[in-house]
Write a protein that holds these residues in place. Structure first.
Motif, PDB file in Angstrom:
ATOM      1  N   GLY A 183       0.708  -1.178   0.113  1.00  0.00           N
ATOM      2  CA  GLY A 183       0.030   0.185  -0.081  1.00  0.00           C
ATOM      3  C   GLY A 183       0.853   1.185  -0.099  1.00  0.00           C
ATOM      4  N   LEU A 184       2.034   1.268   0.875  1.00  0.00           N
ATOM      5  CA  LEU A 184       2.881   2.420   0.710  1.00  0.00           C
ATOM      6  C   LEU A 184       3.462   2.489  -0.586  1.00  0.00           C
ATOM      7  N   GLU A 185       4.018   1.496  -1.198  1.00  0.00           N
ATOM      8  CA  GLU A 185       4.789   1.714  -2.323  1.00  0.00           C
ATOM      9  C   GLU A 185       3.595   2.179  -3.475  1.00  0.00           C
ATOM     10  N   ALA A 186       2.440   1.805  -3.378  1.00  0.00           N
ATOM     11  CA  ALA A 186       1.518   2.101  -4.596  1.00  0.00           C
ATOM     12  C   ALA A 186       1.012   3.477  -4.389  1.00  0.00           C
ATOM     13  N   ALA A 187       1.267   4.115  -3.335  1.00  0.00           N
ATOM     14  CA  ALA A 187       1.077   5.446  -2.862  1.00  0.00           C
ATOM     15  C   ALA A 187       2.159   6.254  -3.495  1.00  0.00           C
ATOM     16  N   ASN A 188       3.424   5.793  -3.087  1.00  0.00           N
ATOM     17  CA  ASN A 188       4.615   6.556  -3.269  1.00  0.00           C
ATOM     18  C   ASN A 188       4.709   6.774  -4.915  1.00  0.00           C
ATOM     19  N   LYS A 189       4.178   5.958  -5.539  1.00  0.00           N
ATOM     20  CA  LYS A 189       4.532   6.089  -7.064  1.00  0.00           C
ATOM     21  C   LYS A 189       3.807   7.365  -7.530  1.00  0.00           C
ATOM     22  N   ARG A 190       2.579   7.575  -6.981  1.00  0.00           N
ATOM     23  CA  ARG A 190       1.852   8.642  -7.189  1.00  0.00           C
ATOM     24  C   ARG A 190       2.393  10.053  -6.379  1.00  0.00           C
ATOM     25  N   LEU A 191       3.157   9.952  -5.359  1.00  0.00           N
ATOM     26  CA  LEU A 191       3.703  11.035  -4.804  1.00  0.00           C
ATOM     27  C   LEU A 191       5.071  11.272  -5.312  1.00  0.00           C
ATOM     28  N   GLY A 192       5.650  10.564  -6.278  1.00  0.00           N
ATOM     29  CA  GLY A 192       6.901  11.022  -6.929  1.00  0.00           C
ATOM     30  C   GLY A 192       8.186  10.319  -6.320  1.00  0.00           C
ATOM     31  N   LEU A 193       7.786   9.408  -5.357  1.00  0.00           N
ATOM     32  CA  LEU A 193       9.157   8.745  -4.767  1.00  0.00           C
ATOM     33  C   LEU A 193       9.485   7.506  -5.547  1.00  0.00           C
ATOM     34  N   THR A 194      10.903   7.252  -5.828  1.00  0.00           N
ATOM     35  CA  THR A 194      11.282   6.208  -6.686  1.00  0.00           C
ATOM     36  C   THR A 194      12.426   5.496  -6.300  1.00  0.00           C
ATOM     37  N   SER A 195      12.751   5.532  -4.969  1.00  0.00           N
ATOM     38  CA  SER A 195      13.741   4.573  -4.379  1.00  0.00           C
ATOM     39  C   SER A 195      13.529   4.554  -2.851  1.00  0.00           C
ATOM     40  N   THR A 196      12.200   4.169  -2.318  1.00  0.00           N
ATOM     41  CA  THR A 196      11.788   3.631  -1.153  1.00  0.00           C
ATOM     42  C   THR A 196      10.833   2.496  -1.194  1.00  0.00           C
ATOM     43  N   LYS A 197      11.362   1.549  -0.440  1.00  0.00           N
ATOM     44  CA  LYS A 197      10.908   0.200  -0.542  1.00  0.00           C
ATOM     45  C   LYS A 197      10.524  -0.142   0.996  1.00  0.00           C
ATOM     46  N   GLY A 198       9.314  -0.347   1.130  1.00  0.00           N
ATOM     47  CA  GLY A 198       8.719  -0.725   2.396  1.00  0.00           C
ATOM     48  C   GLY A 198       9.330  -2.159   3.171  1.00  0.00           C
ATOM     49  N   GLY A 199       9.357  -1.892   4.450  1.00  0.00           N
ATOM     50  CA  GLY A 199       9.933  -2.889   5.164  1.00  0.00           C
ATOM     51  C   GLY A 199       8.977  -4.249   5.216  1.00  0.00           C
ATOM     52  N   ALA A 200       9.575  -5.389   5.289  1.00  0.00           N
ATOM     53  CA  ALA A 200       8.832  -6.568   5.293  1.00  0.00           C
ATOM     54  C   ALA A 200       7.922  -6.550   6.687  1.00  0.00           C
ATOM     55  N   GLY A 201       6.636  -7.417   6.247  1.00  0.00           N
ATOM     56  CA  GLY A 201       5.592  -7.373   7.234  1.00  0.00           C
ATOM     57  C   GLY A 201       5.427  -5.989   8.110  1.00  0.00           C
ATOM     58  N   PHE A 202       5.540  -6.361   9.454  1.00  0.00           N
ATOM     59  CA  PHE A 202       5.227  -5.106  10.196  1.00  0.00           C
ATOM     60  C   PHE A 202       6.753  -4.237  10.598  1.00  0.00           C
ATOM     61  N   LEU A 203       7.746  -4.745   9.986  1.00  0.00           N
ATOM     62  CA  LEU A 203       9.070  -3.846  10.148  1.00  0.00           C
ATOM     63  C   LEU A 203       9.274  -2.567   9.200  1.00  0.00           C
ATOM     64  N   TRP A 204       8.145  -1.794   9.550  1.00  0.00           N
ATOM     65  CA  TRP A 204       8.080  -0.695   8.827  1.00  0.00           C
ATOM     66  C   TRP A 204       9.175   0.508   9.150  1.00  0.00           C
ATOM     67  N   GLY A 205       9.866   0.153  10.299  1.00  0.00           N
ATOM     68  CA  GLY A 205      11.066   1.118  10.436  1.00  0.00           C
ATOM     69  C   GLY A 205      12.357   0.590   9.639  1.00  0.00           C
ATOM     70  N   LEU A 206      11.939  -0.560   8.986  1.00  0.00           N
ATOM     71  CA  LEU A 206      13.472  -0.957   8.115  1.00  0.00           C
ATOM     72  C   LEU A 206      13.134  -0.573   6.860  1.00  0.00           C
ATOM     73  N   THR A 207      11.807   0.055   6.487  1.00  0.00           N
ATOM     74  CA  THR A 207      11.681   0.770   5.172  1.00  0.00           C
ATOM     75  C   THR A 207      13.085   1.167   4.576  1.00  0.00           C
ATOM     76  N   GLN A 208      13.488   1.036   3.393  1.00  0.00           N
ATOM     77  CA  GLN A 208      14.718   1.762   2.819  1.00  0.00           C
ATOM     78  C   GLN A 208      14.306   2.889   2.143  1.00  0.00           C
ATOM     79  N   THR A 209      15.248   3.996   2.158  1.00  0.00           N
ATOM     80  CA  THR A 209      14.794   5.382   1.384  1.00  0.00           C
ATOM     81  C   THR A 209      16.187   5.776   1.255  1.00  0.00           C
ATOM     82  N   THR A 210      16.041   6.822   0.446  1.00  0.00           N
ATOM     83  CA  THR A 210      17.261   7.827   0.240  1.00  0.00           C
ATOM     84  C   THR A 210      16.982   9.212   0.618  1.00  0.00           C
ATOM     85  N   ALA A 211      17.811  10.095   0.591  1.00  0.00           N
ATOM     86  CA  ALA A 211      17.378  11.573   1.207  1.00  0.00           C
ATOM     87  C   ALA A 211      16.805  12.241  -0.013  1.00  0.00           C
ATOM     88  N   SER A 212      17.012  11.949  -1.066  1.00  0.00           N
ATOM     89  CA  SER A 212      16.495  12.815  -2.372  1.00  0.00           C
ATOM     90  C   SER A 212      15.048  12.347  -2.569  1.00  0.00           C
TER      91      SER A 212
END
Length: 300
Positions: free
Chosen positions: A154-183
């Motif tokens: 769900g996060l990644e689907a929304a991020n496509k619309r928000l313009g994010l290109t390098s953010t990958k959601g964390g597995a299961g409920f490990l949302w704090g381990l989502t990977q992202t970049t400063a840009s």
């Protein structure tokens, strides 16, 4: 100099406040950033991913001993909201980092976007969860809303619309381990605070009411969490911080994102760091980096 500009993409569209806030001075040369690199503040090497922590955000229950001779990594990105140059200035390597609690802004943006799609506003329960998640960084509230938005997909689907290109959601409920970049965090902040035509016309995935709601919560963070990019502000700020001790290494991820106002000018700022020996060390690194990056961007 490890400094570069990235094109700005319009969206498709805890540790008390420490010391006096420094007011970044416009006109500081990019040599300041180079000095940080030389001193080891900016590490040009990519962050190394560690094994998942016991909890997705906050200290591990039984952290490992801190590894000796560790050197933290940090990357900053800054975008001027008022200048003519609509490119993001990135200081350090724009490599992926764990989000820790900064992901909570993205979770709320996703929730609001989904609510907009359904033609509704958040109900009282959702608003209570959102307020606790952003203002107090409450993890139970984040768990509930992470589930509601559909976890990482769900996060990644929304991020496509928000313009994010390098953010990958964390597995299961490990949302704090989502990977992202400063840009990518600048892109998210752009969708929230508005850049260019977005701020002028109200266009973009998030409507005016959704953006105003997120901004208001980020401007009223609990006082003991008002560190980070706010150290670069002069007259105003809105932010969200993240902190996470990795159980495999005992080292800390410390991140801060938000909008700051300096000498009447607004900047979107994201500072991501990993491998800090302690939470306080990480906060100090993030704050020094934020001040230097904003001052350098102001002097461009």
């Amino acid at each position: 100099m490890r400094y570069r500009l990235l094109p700005q993409r319009h969206p498709e569209t805890a540790a008390k406040r420490r010391g006096k806030r420094a007011v970044a001075c416009a006109g500081v040369l990019l040599a300041s950033v180079t000095a940080l690199v030389s001193a080891g503040t900016f590490d040009p090497s990519p962050a190394t991913a560690a094994a998942p922590a016991t909890r997705p955000d906050g200290p591990s229950e039984v952290p490992a001993s801190v590894q000796p001779n560790s050197r933290p990594q940090v990357t900053a990105a800054v975008l001027s909201m008022d200048g003519r140059d609509r490119r993001t200035a990135v200081y350090g390597d724009d490599t992926p980092y764990d989000t820790a609690s900064i992901i909570k802004v993205d979770i709320l943006a996703t929730l609001l976007l989904q609510a907009q799609d359904a033609g509704r506003t958040l109900d009282a329960h959702e608003r209570a969860l959102a307020e606790a998640m952003i203002k107090h960084s409450d993890n139970d509230s984040a768990n509930a809303l992470w589930r509601e938005i559909g976890l990482a997909p769900g996060l990644e689907a929304a991020n496509k619309r928000l313009g994010l290109t390098s953010t990958k959601g964390g597995a299961g409920f490990l949302w704090g381990l989502t990977q992202t970049t400063a840009s990518d965090q600048i892109r998210l902040l752009g969708a929230v605070f508005g850049t260019g035509s977005v701020s002028n016309t109200g266009t973009g995935p998030l409507n005016e009411a959704s953006r105003a709601y997120i901004t208001s919560l980020m401007a009223h963070i609990e006082s003991d969490q008002s560190w980070g990019v706010s150290s670069a502000a002069g007259s105003g700020w809105a932010l969200k911080n993240g902190w996470l001790q990795r159980s495999a290494t005992g080292l800390w991820d410390i991140n801060s994102i938000g909008q700051v106002t300096v000498n009447g000018h607004r900047y979107l700022v994201a500072v991501l760091s990993a491998g800090n020996a302690s939470m306080n060390d990480g906060i100090s690194l993030v704050e020094r980096t934020a001040r230097t990056a904003v001052a350098s961007a102001a002097g461009r």
